[in-house]
Design a protein around this motif. Structure first.
Motif: not given
Length: 67
Positions: A18-21, A48-54, A58-67
């Motif tokens: 998460x930190x790296x991303x 820049x706004x699009x970059x922040x939204x993206x 991504x971070x939200x999806x990563x937070x929700x993902x469980x292997x």
């Protein structure tokens, strides 16, 4: 057993990923943002706004993902 090991490893690695991303992988250099803005004839702030939204998606999806 294998799934448990994968989950344990993911929990250990997740903060680093998460930190790296957030700090590096999902950030464009200013020159590249300006080049994209120029190419598509939009303000650099929009890129820049699009970059922040993206990044947030991504971070939200990563937070929700469980292997």
């Amino acid at each position: 057993m294998r799934q448990t090991l994968i989950r344990w490893l993911w929990q250990a690695l997740r903060p680093s990923v998460e930190k790296w991303l957030n700090e590096r992988a999902l950030r464009l250099p200013r020159a590249q943002r300006e080049a994209i803005a120029h190419r598509f004839q939009v303000p650099a702030e929009l890129v820049e706004q699009l970059e922040n939204a993206l990044r947030q998606i991504v971070l939200y999806q990563l937070e929700r993902w469980e292997p």
